[in-house]
Design an enzyme around this catalytic site. Structure first.
Site, PDB file in Angstrom:
ATOM      1  CB  CYS A  15      24.437  -4.542  29.425  1.00 41.99           C
ATOM      2  SG  CYS A  15      22.943  -3.793  28.779  1.00 41.99           S
ATOM      3  CB  CYS A  34      21.837  -3.988  31.851  1.00 42.67           C
ATOM      4  SG  CYS A  34      21.526  -4.958  30.369  1.00 42.67           S
TER       5      CYS A  34
END
Length: 99
Positions: free
Chosen positions: A30, A33
């Protein structure tokens, strides 16, 4: 630094043992993230407890808290969720979640 890896096994005890903890639900693949990670490390170095839950390793926890998008931050105070944020945010906005 107060950054801990949370798992299905240690999650409940860590939440109970910390009066305030920011929990980051994330994954290695991600991009947002990965962008959020250094900000969480900064916040941890300032004395806040930050727990990280890899949703790929801990599907049970992700389902338990109905995590559908990442990154998702849950702020626990005395074992109760007091705030939630989905998506990237900057340092100042992150600190506002715990105030």
């Amino acid at each position: 630094m107060s950054l801990i890896h949370l798992t299905n096994e240690n999650f409940d005890s860590e939440i109970k043992n910390n009066s305030l903890i920011i929990v980051d639900f994330w994954a290695t693949w991600c991009s947002p993230c990965r962008m959020l990670a250094p900000i969480l490390e900064e916040v941890a170095s300032e004395g806040y407890m930050v727990g990280k839950v890899d949703v790929d390793e801990c599907e049970e926890l992700a389902n338990r808290f109905n995590i559908r998008n990442i990154p998702t931050l849950l702020v626990f105070k005395n074992g109760e969720i007091i705030n939630k944020h989905v998506g990237y945010l900057d340092h100042e906005a992150l600190l506002a979640l715990v105030k």
